[in-house]
Enzyme design. Sequence first.
Site, PDB file in Angstrom:
ATOM      1  N   LYS A  22     -22.221  29.116   5.995  1.00  0.00           N
ATOM      2  CA  LYS A  22     -21.132  29.571   6.341  1.00  0.00           C
ATOM      3  C   LYS A  22     -19.700  29.088   6.119  1.00  0.00           C
ATOM      4  O   LYS A  22     -18.788  29.500   5.569  1.00  0.00           O
ATOM      5  CB  LYS A  22     -21.100  29.593   7.849  1.00  0.00           C
ATOM      6  CG  LYS A  22     -19.825  30.055   8.698  1.00  0.00           C
ATOM      7  CD  LYS A  22     -19.986  29.878  10.204  1.00  0.00           C
ATOM      8  CE  LYS A  22     -19.808  28.724  10.761  1.00  0.00           C
ATOM      9  NZ  LYS A  22     -18.328  28.123  10.841  1.00  0.00           N
ATOM     10  N   ASN A  23     -19.999  27.596   5.812  1.00  0.00           N
ATOM     11  CA  ASN A  23     -18.541  26.922   5.858  1.00  0.00           C
ATOM     12  C   ASN A  23     -18.278  26.484   4.257  1.00  0.00           C
ATOM     13  O   ASN A  23     -17.214  26.239   4.056  1.00  0.00           O
ATOM     14  CB  ASN A  23     -18.628  25.588   6.572  1.00  0.00           C
ATOM     15  CG  ASN A  23     -18.367  25.541   7.820  1.00  0.00           C
ATOM     16  OD1 ASN A  23     -18.331  26.654   8.439  1.00  0.00           O
ATOM     17  ND2 ASN A  23     -18.597  24.692   8.825  1.00  0.00           N
ATOM     18  N   CYS A 126      -8.911  25.267  20.665  1.00  0.00           N
ATOM     19  CA  CYS A 126     -10.390  25.755  20.630  1.00  0.00           C
ATOM     20  C   CYS A 126     -11.145  24.827  21.403  1.00  0.00           C
ATOM     21  O   CYS A 126     -10.839  24.000  21.889  1.00  0.00           O
ATOM     22  CB  CYS A 126     -10.461  25.339  19.071  1.00  0.00           C
ATOM     23  SG  CYS A 126     -12.292  25.137  18.357  1.00  0.00           S
ATOM     24  N   ARG A 131      -7.545  20.476  17.550  1.00  0.00           N
ATOM     25  CA  ARG A 131      -7.614  21.055  16.034  1.00  0.00           C
ATOM     26  C   ARG A 131      -6.116  21.491  15.552  1.00  0.00           C
ATOM     27  O   ARG A 131      -6.248  22.684  15.271  1.00  0.00           O
ATOM     28  CB  ARG A 131      -8.755  22.192  15.783  1.00  0.00           C
ATOM     29  CG  ARG A 131      -9.876  21.670  16.372  1.00  0.00           C
ATOM     30  CD  ARG A 131     -11.217  22.645  16.141  1.00  0.00           C
ATOM     31  NE  ARG A 131     -11.675  22.674  14.718  1.00  0.00           N
ATOM     32  CZ  ARG A 131     -12.218  23.591  14.394  1.00  0.00           C
ATOM     33  NH1 ARG A 131     -12.794  24.603  15.218  1.00  0.00           N
ATOM     34  NH2 ARG A 131     -12.730  23.656  13.188  1.00  0.00           N
ATOM     35  N   ASP A 316     -21.186  18.590  12.917  1.00  0.00           N
ATOM     36  CA  ASP A 316     -21.770  19.830  13.096  1.00  0.00           C
ATOM     37  C   ASP A 316     -23.152  19.873  13.791  1.00  0.00           C
ATOM     38  O   ASP A 316     -23.907  20.902  13.939  1.00  0.00           O
ATOM     39  CB  ASP A 316     -21.559  20.944  12.126  1.00  0.00           C
ATOM     40  CG  ASP A 316     -20.253  21.372  12.026  1.00  0.00           C
ATOM     41  OD1 ASP A 316     -19.279  21.155  12.907  1.00  0.00           O
ATOM     42  OD2 ASP A 316     -19.725  21.920  10.800  1.00  0.00           O
ATOM     43  N   ARG A 408     -22.149  34.218  15.128  1.00  0.00           N
ATOM     44  CA  ARG A 408     -21.093  33.588  14.376  1.00  0.00           C
ATOM     45  C   ARG A 408     -21.810  32.581  13.148  1.00  0.00           C
ATOM     46  O   ARG A 408     -21.256  32.647  12.150  1.00  0.00           O
ATOM     47  CB  ARG A 408     -19.899  32.776  15.008  1.00  0.00           C
ATOM     48  CG  ARG A 408     -19.272  33.678  16.029  1.00  0.00           C
ATOM     49  CD  ARG A 408     -18.034  32.749  16.374  1.00  0.00           C
ATOM     50  NE  ARG A 408     -17.379  32.186  15.391  1.00  0.00           N
ATOM     51  CZ  ARG A 408     -16.608  31.149  15.524  1.00  0.00           C
ATOM     52  NH1 ARG A 408     -16.443  30.646  16.674  1.00  0.00           N
ATOM     53  NH2 ARG A 408     -15.992  30.703  14.466  1.00  0.00           N
TER      54      ARG A 408
HETATM   55  C1  EPZ Z   1     -14.229  21.974   9.017  1.00  0.00           C
HETATM   56  O1  EPZ Z   1     -13.438  22.366  10.089  1.00  0.00           O
HETATM   57  C2  EPZ Z   1     -15.576  22.910   9.519  1.00  0.00           C
HETATM   58  N1  EPZ Z   1     -15.418  24.106   9.628  1.00  0.00           N
HETATM   59  C3  EPZ Z   1     -16.390  22.636  10.907  1.00  0.00           C
HETATM   60  O2  EPZ Z   1     -17.218  23.451  11.302  1.00  0.00           O
HETATM   61  C4  EPZ Z   1     -16.572  21.170  10.909  1.00  0.00           C
HETATM   62  O3  EPZ Z   1     -16.755  20.606  12.183  1.00  0.00           O
HETATM   63  C5  EPZ Z   1     -15.323  20.424  10.585  1.00  0.00           C
HETATM   64  O4  EPZ Z   1     -14.645  20.836   9.331  1.00  0.00           O
HETATM   65  C6  EPZ Z   1     -15.616  18.722  10.207  1.00  0.00           C
HETATM   66  O5  EPZ Z   1     -16.693  18.773   9.351  1.00  0.00           O
HETATM   67  C7  EPZ Z   1     -15.198  25.384   8.406  1.00  0.00           C
HETATM   68  O6  EPZ Z   1     -15.436  24.547   7.390  1.00  0.00           O
HETATM   69  C8  EPZ Z   1     -14.892  26.409   8.338  1.00  0.00           C
HETATM   70  P1  EPZ Z   1     -11.102  19.032   9.738  1.00  0.00           P
HETATM   71  P2  EPZ Z   1     -11.724  21.891  10.003  1.00  0.00           P
HETATM   72  O7  EPZ Z   1      -9.827  19.663   9.305  1.00  0.00           O
HETATM   73  O8  EPZ Z   1     -11.545  21.887   8.435  1.00  0.00           O
HETATM   74  C9  EPZ Z   1      -8.258  16.795  12.594  1.00  0.00           C
HETATM   75  C10 EPZ Z   1     -18.560  24.661  12.650  1.00  0.00           C
HETATM   76  O9  EPZ Z   1     -19.253  24.565  13.804  1.00  0.00           O
HETATM   77  N2  EPZ Z   1      -7.110  17.371  12.062  1.00  0.00           N
HETATM   78  O10 EPZ Z   1     -12.244  18.415   8.893  1.00  0.00           O
HETATM   79  O11 EPZ Z   1     -11.172  22.652  10.928  1.00  0.00           O
HETATM   80  C11 EPZ Z   1      -9.055  17.530  13.362  1.00  0.00           C
HETATM   81  O12 EPZ Z   1      -8.427  17.973  14.640  1.00  0.00           O
HETATM   82  C12 EPZ Z   1     -17.310  24.099  12.607  1.00  0.00           C
HETATM   83  O13 EPZ Z   1     -19.228  25.208  11.746  1.00  0.00           O
HETATM   84  C13 EPZ Z   1      -5.612  17.010  12.079  1.00  0.00           C
HETATM   85  O14 EPZ Z   1      -5.687  16.125  12.892  1.00  0.00           O
HETATM   86  O15 EPZ Z   1     -12.089  20.265  10.419  1.00  0.00           O
HETATM   87  C14 EPZ Z   1     -10.184  16.677  13.335  1.00  0.00           C
HETATM   88  O16 EPZ Z   1     -10.036  15.628  14.394  1.00  0.00           O
HETATM   89  C15 EPZ Z   1     -16.696  23.738  13.523  1.00  0.00           C
HETATM   90  N3  EPZ Z   1      -4.615  17.840  11.471  1.00  0.00           N
HETATM   91  C16 EPZ Z   1     -10.223  16.125  11.970  1.00  0.00           C
HETATM   92  O17 EPZ Z   1      -9.029  16.185  11.344  1.00  0.00           O
HETATM   93  C17 EPZ Z   1      -4.898  18.756  10.698  1.00  0.00           C
HETATM   94  O18 EPZ Z   1      -3.945  19.398  10.215  1.00  0.00           O
HETATM   95  C18 EPZ Z   1     -11.307  16.859  10.973  1.00  0.00           C
HETATM   96  O19 EPZ Z   1     -11.099  18.190  10.943  1.00  0.00           O
HETATM   97  C19 EPZ Z   1      -6.269  19.285  10.398  1.00  0.00           C
HETATM   98  C20 EPZ Z   1      -7.380  18.499  10.982  1.00  0.00           C
END
Ligand code: EPZ
Length: 429
Positions: A22-23, A126, A131, A316, A408
């Site tokens: 998916k991701n 969320c 996030r 995840d 999903r």
């Molecule tokens: C991706 O989300 C995945 N989603 C998530 O999968 C996964 O949990 C996550 O990466 C971490 O591995 C998809 O790939 C579609 P991040 P993403 O940006 O990209 C902080 C699932 O269940 N952050 O790596 O949104 C954030 O709050 C899902 O399939 C900021 O502070 O995650 C978090 O603490 C849910 N500012 C950390 O970074 C930003 O601008 C990592 O988030 C962006 C992120």
Amino acid sequence: MDRISIKGGKSLHGTIPISGAKNATLPLMIASLLTEDTLILENVPHLADVVQLQRILNNHGVDVMLSGKRSGDGENKGQTVKISAEKIVDTTAPYELVSKMRASFWVIAPLVARMGEARVSLPGGCAIGTRPVDLLIMALERLGVQIEIEAGYAIARAPKGLKGGEIVFPKVTVGGTHVALMAASLADGTTVIENAAREPEIVDVADCLNKMGARISGAGTTQIVVEGVAKLGPARHSVLPDRIETGTYAMAVAMTGGDVLLENARPELLQSALDVLGQVGATVTATNEGVRVTRNGAGLAPVEVTTEPFPGFPTDLQAQLMALMTRARGTSRITETIFENRFMHVQELARLGARISLDGQTAMIEGVDRLKGAPVMATDLRASVSLVIAALAAEGETIVNRVYHLDRGFERLEDKLSRCGAEVERITG
Ligand code: EPZ
């Protein structure tokens, strides 16, 4: 609303085909916006999130064709999707569409890189934490995009195109890295991304972009270098197998006992999780067809695990591991470092008889001899599937509500599990 009924106590035996990730699928579909030529994606999973993203792309004027099965294809084959963003008719991604799926915010990168403008709704809160998207915006600004936040929308402008630059992420972000890669591919000059996410899905997207004509090197390491090109072209790409689905079913087998081949799974995509399963007491073997997981008789050993960006233990899979540890002989500790509020499953697992206490970002799980079925529900897809894992080992019937979360991210979950002997049934309506 659909529910899933699970009668626990059966061990799992057989083969579970692992779907495309998916991701990786979501950013790959979004990358189609970078070119007027057709992108053909194979091994795309049948998931509600894919359908939702199709709606979002349609709104920009993109043609998404999901091809039917070819004769001879097994029912387990992923679908082939042809995406053609020949003309982008609208550069706005409205709130009604973006609020349903966070990753859809990522369309901002290809839209502004190709069209010089984009207006994308902020994704909002969320269930697993705040996030924010500040780092995604920072990455685009480093490439010369001007961004204003107005009435809940990020308005991005780059009338003269994007310019390569240096992007240093203060923390590892998967979405930030995807956005940086897509935007830098069409920027003028070279971009260096420091502290890039190393997740396998980043490598898959970079591979596909390179097939489209991008010049990306270093994907899978902390430093990615992108030499911008003026245009991207057509490509055909097969989505890599889903490591989170793989880990989820591996934990289900560890929970119930049994012997299951996770077909098409690639062990190197989730080595840290497979190592943990080894410590727990499951036997994990890489075979030519995928990954085989077995556990016979012996009890589960407790573990101490901290979630980390790849190659560490993935957030995840945190909820699923917690479900597994509810039956361990002793106390486990799981620390969540990626999202600040990803423990929504704790209370629901408690409804099945689990003993879990929270201390900040650490959960202490005291293994119990037995779990008992109950009605439960969860607020995100990984939490929902953790309840399924617990239910597989619980006495009696568990009803998992809000199945749309599972739909999903897990393709034909009840079918895959029941073919291996689990008593799982979808109750529609
Ligand atoms: C991706 O989300 C995945 N989603 C998530 O999968 C996964 O949990 C996550 O990466 C971490 O591995 C998809 O790939 C579609 P991040 P993403 O940006 O990209 C902080 C699932 O269940 N952050 O790596 O949104 C954030 O709050 C899902 O399939 C900021 O502070 O995650 C978090 O603490 C849910 N500012 C950390 O970074 C930003 O601008 C990592 O988030 C962006 C992120």
